[in-house]
Design a protein around this motif. Structure first.
Motif, PDB file in Angstrom:
ATOM      1  N   CYS A 183      10.387   2.274  -3.162  1.00  8.91           N
ATOM      2  CA  CYS A 183       9.165   2.222  -2.360  1.00  8.91           C
ATOM      3  C   CYS A 183       9.296   3.217  -1.207  1.00  8.91           C
ATOM      4  CB  CYS A 183       8.934   0.810  -1.828  1.00  8.91           C
ATOM      5  SG  CYS A 183       7.531   0.663  -0.701  1.00  8.91           S
ATOM      6  N   TYR A 184       8.300   4.108  -1.040  1.00 11.30           N
ATOM      7  CA  TYR A 184       8.378   5.118   0.016  1.00 11.30           C
ATOM      8  C   TYR A 184       6.979   5.438   0.527  1.00 11.30           C
ATOM      9  CZ  TYR A 184       6.771   8.534  -3.435  1.00 11.30           C
ATOM     10  OH  TYR A 184       6.025   9.208  -4.359  1.00 11.30           O
ATOM     11  N   LYS A 185       6.943   6.174   1.646  1.00 11.82           N
ATOM     12  CA  LYS A 185       5.680   6.669   2.184  1.00 11.82           C
ATOM     13  C   LYS A 185       5.885   8.091   2.674  1.00 11.82           C
ATOM     14  CE  LYS A 185       6.252   5.040   6.962  1.00 11.82           C
ATOM     15  NZ  LYS A 185       5.656   4.243   8.063  1.00 11.82           N
ATOM     16  N   LEU A 186       4.791   8.851   2.776  1.00 13.82           N
ATOM     17  CA  LEU A 186       4.834  10.232   3.244  1.00 13.82           C
ATOM     18  C   LEU A 186       4.511  10.276   4.730  1.00 13.82           C
ATOM     19  CD1 LEU A 186       2.986  12.059   0.319  1.00 13.82           C
ATOM     20  CD2 LEU A 186       5.448  11.887   0.700  1.00 13.82           C
ATOM     21  N   VAL A 187       5.359  10.928   5.493  1.00 14.67           N
ATOM     22  CA  VAL A 187       5.149  11.053   6.935  1.00 14.67           C
ATOM     23  C   VAL A 187       5.136  12.538   7.289  1.00 14.67           C
ATOM     24  CG1 VAL A 187       6.190   8.833   7.477  1.00 14.67           C
ATOM     25  CG2 VAL A 187       7.642  10.871   7.363  1.00 14.67           C
ATOM     26  N   ASP A 188       4.390  12.878   8.336  1.00 16.48           N
ATOM     27  CA  ASP A 188       4.314  14.260   8.807  1.00 16.48           C
ATOM     28  C   ASP A 188       5.586  14.618   9.573  1.00 16.48           C
ATOM     29  OD1 ASP A 188       1.825  14.654   7.726  1.00 16.48           O
ATOM     30  OD2 ASP A 188       0.753  14.045   9.546  1.00 16.48           O
ATOM     31  N   ALA A 189       6.115  15.795   9.256  1.00 11.30           N
ATOM     32  CA  ALA A 189       7.323  16.284   9.931  1.00 11.30           C
ATOM     33  C   ALA A 189       7.031  17.658  10.519  1.00 11.30           C
ATOM     34  CB  ALA A 189       8.498  16.365   8.958  1.00 11.30           C
ATOM     35  N   SER A 190       7.505  17.882  11.709  1.00 14.92           N
ATOM     36  CA  SER A 190       7.279  19.152  12.405  1.00 14.92           C
ATOM     37  C   SER A 190       8.532  20.004  12.337  1.00 14.92           C
ATOM     38  CB  SER A 190       6.893  18.904  13.866  1.00 14.92           C
ATOM     39  OG  SER A 190       5.706  18.142  13.947  1.00 14.92           O
ATOM     40  N   ASP A 191       8.325  21.287  12.073  1.00 14.54           N
ATOM     41  CA  ASP A 191       9.422  22.254  12.073  1.00 14.54           C
ATOM     42  C   ASP A 191       9.405  23.035  13.384  1.00 14.54           C
ATOM     43  OD1 ASP A 191      10.313  21.553   9.584  1.00 14.54           O
ATOM     44  OD2 ASP A 191       9.060  23.021   8.549  1.00 14.54           O
ATOM     45  N   ASN A 250       0.803  -1.220   0.000  1.00 14.92           N
ATOM     46  CA  ASN A 250       0.000   0.000   0.000  1.00 14.92           C
ATOM     47  C   ASN A 250       0.842   1.278   0.000  1.00 14.92           C
ATOM     48  OD1 ASN A 250      -2.420  -1.462   0.078  1.00 14.92           O
ATOM     49  ND2 ASN A 250      -2.282  -1.677   2.314  1.00 14.92           N
ATOM     50  N   ALA A 251       2.129   1.174  -0.220  1.00 16.85           N
ATOM     51  CA  ALA A 251       2.991   2.352  -0.218  1.00 16.85           C
ATOM     52  C   ALA A 251       2.991   3.014  -1.594  1.00 16.85           C
ATOM     53  CB  ALA A 251       4.404   1.968   0.203  1.00 16.85           C
ATOM     54  N   LEU A 252       3.771   4.074  -1.733  1.00 21.22           N
ATOM     55  CA  LEU A 252       3.940   4.776  -3.005  1.00 21.22           C
ATOM     56  C   LEU A 252       5.220   4.289  -3.677  1.00 21.22           C
ATOM     57  CD1 LEU A 252       3.069   8.401  -1.818  1.00 21.22           C
ATOM     58  CD2 LEU A 252       1.585   6.832  -3.065  1.00 21.22           C
ATOM     59  N   TYR A 253       5.228   4.375  -5.024  1.00 17.08           N
ATOM     60  CA  TYR A 253       6.371   3.849  -5.786  1.00 17.08           C
ATOM     61  C   TYR A 253       6.820   4.879  -6.801  1.00 17.08           C
ATOM     62  CZ  TYR A 253       5.772  -0.746  -3.721  1.00 17.08           C
ATOM     63  OH  TYR A 253       5.710  -1.786  -2.826  1.00 17.08           O
ATOM     64  N   ARG A 254       8.127   4.854  -7.030  1.00 19.70           N
ATOM     65  CA  ARG A 254       8.749   5.725  -8.006  1.00 19.70           C
ATOM     66  C   ARG A 254       9.726   4.893  -8.819  1.00 19.70           C
ATOM     67  NH1 ARG A 254      10.982   9.154  -4.718  1.00 19.70           N
ATOM     68  NH2 ARG A 254       9.254  10.660  -4.740  1.00 19.70           N
ATOM     69  N   VAL A 255       9.695   5.061 -10.149  1.00 19.46           N
ATOM     70  CA  VAL A 255      10.574   4.311 -11.052  1.00 19.46           C
ATOM     71  C   VAL A 255      11.618   5.271 -11.611  1.00 19.46           C
ATOM     72  CG1 VAL A 255      10.720   2.891 -13.127  1.00 19.46           C
ATOM     73  CG2 VAL A 255       8.712   2.710 -11.624  1.00 19.46           C
ATOM     74  N   ILE A 256      12.894   4.914 -11.442  1.00 17.08           N
ATOM     75  CA  ILE A 256      14.009   5.732 -11.903  1.00 17.08           C
ATOM     76  C   ILE A 256      14.686   5.015 -13.054  1.00 17.08           C
ATOM     77  CG2 ILE A 256      16.141   6.893 -11.238  1.00 17.08           C
ATOM     78  CD1 ILE A 256      13.683   7.935  -9.804  1.00 17.08           C
ATOM     79  N   ARG A 257      14.860   5.729 -14.154  1.00 10.99           N
ATOM     80  CA  ARG A 257      15.531   5.166 -15.331  1.00 10.99           C
ATOM     81  C   ARG A 257      16.592   6.162 -15.791  1.00 10.99           C
ATOM     82  NH1 ARG A 257      11.410   4.078 -19.756  1.00 10.99           N
ATOM     83  NH2 ARG A 257      10.843   2.412 -18.274  1.00 10.99           N
ATOM     84  N   GLU A 258      17.835   5.720 -15.752  1.00  8.47           N
ATOM     85  CA  GLU A 258      18.962   6.559 -16.158  1.00  8.47           C
ATOM     86  C   GLU A 258      18.941   7.880 -15.391  1.00  8.47           C
ATOM     87  OE1 GLU A 258      18.792   6.986 -20.345  1.00  8.47           O
ATOM     88  OE2 GLU A 258      19.261   4.868 -20.767  1.00  8.47           O
ATOM     89  N   GLN A 259      18.755   7.776 -14.072  1.00 10.25           N
ATOM     90  CA  GLN A 259      18.756   8.907 -13.150  1.00 10.25           C
ATOM     91  C   GLN A 259      17.628   9.901 -13.402  1.00 10.25           C
ATOM     92  OE1 GLN A 259      22.647  10.667 -13.232  1.00 10.25           O
ATOM     93  NE2 GLN A 259      23.650   8.904 -12.287  1.00 10.25           N
ATOM     94  N   GLN A 260      16.609   9.461 -14.133  1.00 13.66           N
ATOM     95  CA  GLN A 260      15.440  10.291 -14.386  1.00 13.66           C
ATOM     96  C   GLN A 260      14.193   9.566 -13.895  1.00 13.66           C
ATOM     97  OE1 GLN A 260      15.406  13.409 -15.619  1.00 13.66           O
ATOM     98  NE2 GLN A 260      17.639  13.446 -15.868  1.00 13.66           N
ATOM     99  N   GLN A 261      13.266  10.317 -13.273  1.00 11.75           N
ATOM    100  CA  GLN A 261      12.022   9.712 -12.807  1.00 11.75           C
ATOM    101  C   GLN A 261      11.068   9.573 -13.987  1.00 11.75           C
ATOM    102  OE1 GLN A 261      10.175  11.367  -9.243  1.00 11.75           O
ATOM    103  NE2 GLN A 261       8.171  11.160 -10.203  1.00 11.75           N
ATOM    104  N   VAL A 262      10.601   8.332 -14.214  1.00 11.12           N
ATOM    105  CA  VAL A 262       9.709   8.085 -15.347  1.00 11.12           C
ATOM    106  C   VAL A 262       8.307   7.693 -14.896  1.00 11.12           C
ATOM    107  CG1 VAL A 262      11.584   7.464 -16.916  1.00 11.12           C
ATOM    108  CG2 VAL A 262      10.536   5.687 -15.484  1.00 11.12           C
ATOM    109  N   TYR A 263       8.147   7.387 -13.607  1.00 10.33           N
ATOM    110  CA  TYR A 263       6.807   7.014 -13.137  1.00 10.33           C
ATOM    111  C   TYR A 263       6.726   7.246 -11.635  1.00 10.33           C
ATOM    112  CZ  TYR A 263       2.663   4.328 -11.891  1.00 10.33           C
ATOM    113  OH  TYR A 263       1.440   3.946 -11.393  1.00 10.33           O
ATOM    114  N   GLU A 264       5.518   7.637 -11.183  1.00  9.72           N
ATOM    115  CA  GLU A 264       5.248   7.775  -9.758  1.00  9.72           C
ATOM    116  C   GLU A 264       3.773   7.470  -9.525  1.00  9.72           C
ATOM    117  OE1 GLU A 264       6.173  10.840  -6.067  1.00  9.72           O
ATOM    118  OE2 GLU A 264       6.051  11.603  -8.120  1.00  9.72           O
ATOM    119  N   GLY A 265       3.513   6.562  -8.608  1.00  3.84           N
ATOM    120  CA  GLY A 265       2.132   6.194  -8.339  1.00  3.84           C
ATOM    121  C   GLY A 265       2.041   5.018  -7.391  1.00  3.84           C
TER     122      GLY A 265
END
Length: 707
Positions: free
Chosen positions: A691-699, A636-651
């Motif tokens: 594979c990553y997820k978004l977490v809340d961060a406090s400043d 259920n996490a988020l995914y990002r595909v990197i190809r030749e140091q460029q992001q080609v997909y996120e979802g």
């Protein structure tokens, strides 16, 4: 409007003006006018008319012509109660022209106008100007002499005659860095233990008291706070003193507030005497301190200068006699004198609202003798002296020059640093305060006028931009940008509202000075809704409830009934007696209101080995065959595909399988099949899947008040 009216022999295009009145029968006028009657309503149609004439039908059926021209472009100034000659001068016409215009402007009265006749009706003046083809604006009467307002303020008396001067005790201000032993030194000189009563071990008020030395001479000491928050207090002390005793700790040396005290003493143009405290500590280096002082312009006698430097130990009361002798010598060299007669002059050292005795202020008398019954003014406050108390709380009958006393009997509490002046009577005091209030209002009006002009200029610029946009679009009106609900702007910017109450005016001033240094209003807005001297009152609770404010009570009490009421209304009342702890709490409140931001937390990383086309019903869908290299892959996490140091997909993923079975987690070194939401996206061997997820961060706030 016209469909129910029967018009007789009058084309619609000739209708110029309508005027309704009651008639019982048809009447006719000259050839220039036609009246059409329908029931009881008559309409007068003017086909031809001079531009300055207007046809009027009176209630008795008769007609009249009123002279009503259009004003020209030239603007003239008019004022009230002008004479006929004044109007002629303004219009640059002769008097006969004005008299002729008055025949049309004023038909109701039988006034026989001459060139000296005063016209009290301003409407008649306006009509004469319009009839003459001018526009008008209201201006003051240029012939009327504008009398300058008499200065009714109380001012100090001229310098006294030399024969009236008498010797007075010196006023010594003890200054230096925080925790360098200033209050301990004063306790040693007067055999008290004030330092044990200070909250947090630091002085937070400016103290004024009189000390009788062993030699029999009297010296008035001012004890100033050394903390960085109390800069204004130190400045007041330096400007109200004759000699500055600069206390420097032998173990710390010259610090930030030490340098600031040197600067203030120079601005006040008073001599400096250095007391090097804590000389009893092992390993202290006096020479190092003397060299550090010389770098800031204080050259002591030991290094070839003219400033006395005395090593002392306030804690063990060592070498205090030498310090007292140096003070006495300095006072004798200055030959301090003052006039004990005449009206009193002085300065407010501190002001407070005592729950038992009421409003009181510590006054340092500089001239004259303050006694019970004197009427004094200071800033926006005044008092008829009801009682005088010494620093120890003992009643005194009078206070000669260089004497600090607590004055009771204030109607309005003054501010610390205000000049105290004696006046002849209570009536004179009220007159002085009224004049000062008017002056403050004039200054406020000037500031408000500048702000209004700035807003008007911004509005004009906005209007010109909108007008240009309308003309470019060829429209007379523009539709609103959206529905009314969208046009109403709601301020949802995070805000911290604070209400400050303190024990003395100087403490409140120090807190307000600290709050003024806040510079992160773009993140969290800091609003000061109210402040004052004295305990928390029901009015403070009402203000805090209206603004959802936090109440900070600095060294003052809050009645238990108000505490219960505030708790019911969910109002926070925070009590502090150390200023830096109060500031730390304000910073925490600001931090709690900073909007949270989202950060990415990487859960795992995989490498694409191969692309598979899997049948799903009658269609083929791409599936990425991957091997997990780092961490874990979560379904259920988020995914990002990197190809030749460029992001080609996120979802996101639609499916995650391991050995043809659905899985929620893929651990390290396991192989899996990943199917992404976008069925048109195809991976390539060698792509990196993150594979990553978004977490809340406090400043946290970066506001630094300087200590």
């Amino acid at each position: 409007m016209y469909k129910n009216l029967l018009f007789r022999r009058l084309p619609f295009r000739f209708i110029k003006k309508e005027c309704f009145t009651q008639f019982s029968e048809l009447k006719s006028f000259n050839s220039n006018h036609v009246i059409t009657r329908h029931l009881s309503v008559s309409i007068v149609h003017c086909k031809k008319r001079k531009p300055e004439e207007e046809k009027v039908v009176l209630s008795n059926g008769r007609s009249s012509i009123r002279y009503s021209p259009k004003a020209g472009k030239e603007v003239v100034g008019i004022w009230r109660n002008m004479t006929v000659q004044d109007i002629a001068n303004v219009l640059k016409k002769d008097v006969d022209h004005v008299l002729k215009a008055l025949e049309f402007a004023d038909k109701t009265s039988d006034t026989n106008y001459t060139k000296k006749t005063i016209i009290y009706n301003p409407q008649i003046i306006r009509d004469v100007v319009k009839i003459s083809g001018f526009r008008f604006k209201l201006v003051p009467n240029p012939d009327q002499e504008i009398e300058e307002e008499e200065n009714k303020d109380a001012v100090p008396a001229p310098p006294a005659a030399p024969e009236a001067l008498r010797p007075r005790p010196p006023v010594v201000c003890v200054m230096g860095h925080v925790d360098h032993g200033k209050t301990t030194l004063l306790d040693a000189l007067r055999d008290t233990s004030v330092v044990d009563q200070e909250f947090g071990g630091i002085t937070q008020h400016i103290g004024a008291f009189e000390v009788q030395l062993s030699s029999g001479e009297k010296v008035t000491f001012l004890d100033t706070p050394g903390h960085a928050a109390f800069t204004a207090m130190r400045s007041r002390g330096a400007h109200a003193t004759d000699v500055v005793v600069l206390v420097v700790a032998a173990d710390d040396g010259v610090m930030e507030q030490t340098v600031e005290s040197i600067r203030m003493a120079r601005e006040a143009n008073v001599p400096i005497l250095v007391a090097i405290n804590k000389m009893d500590k092992p390993g202290v280096n006096i020479e190092r301190i003397l060299r550090a002082l010389a770098q800031h312009g204080v050259v002591c006698e030991a290094v070839g200068g003219d400033v006395q430097a005395i090593p002392v130990s306030a804690l063990k009361k060592q070498n205090l006699d030498t310090l007292v002798e140096a003070l006495t010598l300095q006072a004798q060299l200055m030959d301090l004198k003052a006039d004990p007669g005449g009206f009193v002059e002085g300065v407010v050292i501190e002001a407070q609202l005592d729950p038992r005795t009421g409003k009181q202020a510590t006054v340092l008398v500089q001239r004259g003798t303050l006694r019970k019954g004197c009427v004094i003014v200071a800033g926006s406050g005044w008092a008829k002296v009801r009682m005088l108390n010494s620093a120890e709380g003992r009643p005194v009958l009078e206070a000669p020059p260089s004497t600090p006393v607590a004055v009771l009997g204030w109607r309005e509490l003054p501010a610390a640093g205000d000049t105290v002046l004696e006046v002849a009577s209570e009536k004179r005091a009220s007159e002085v305060l009224k004049w000062r209030h008017n002056q403050r209002m004039k200054e406020k009006q000037e500031l408000d006028r500048a702000a209004i002009e700035a807003k008007e200029a911004a509005h004009r610029e906005q209007y010109k931009a909108m007008l240009s946009r309308k003309r470019a679009m060829g429209r007379f009106k523009l539709k609103p940008d959206g529905p009314r609900q969208k046009m109403i702007q709601h301020d949802d910017h995070p805000t911290l509202s604070v209400l400050v109450k303190g024990d003395v005016d100087g403490s409140v001033e120090a807190i307000l000075d600290i709050l003024e240094t806040y510079d992160e209003h773009d993140r969290v807005r800091l609003d000061l809704v109210h402040y004052g001297v004295g305990p928390v009152t029901p009015n403070d609770i009402e203000i805090a409830e209206a603004f959802s404010a936090v109440v900070y009570a600095f060294n003052v009490e809050c009645p238990s009934s108000l505490t219960v009421e505030a708790k019911k209304k969910n109002i926070a009342i925070k009590k502090y007696n150390i200023i830096y702890k109060l500031v730390d709490d304000v910073k925490e409140e600001i931090t709690a209101r900073i909007p949270k931001r989202q950060e990415e937390e990487v859960l795992g990383e995989a490498n694409v080995l191969q692309l598979f086309q899997v049948s799903e019903g009658k269609r083929k869908v791409p599936v990425a065959g991957c091997r997990c290299l780092k961490g874990n892959l979560v379904r259920n996490a988020l995914y990002r595909v990197i190809r030749e140091q460029q992001q080609v997909y996120e979802g996101k993923l639609v499916s995650m399988k391991h050995l043809k079975e659905e899985a929620n987690t893929i651990k390290r070194d396991m192989e899996c099949g990943l199917r992404f939401e976008d069925a048109t996206f195809e991976v390539k061997p060698g792509d990196t899947v993150i594979c990553y997820k978004l977490v809340d961060a406090s400043d946290r706030t970066t506001w630094d008040p300087g200590f």
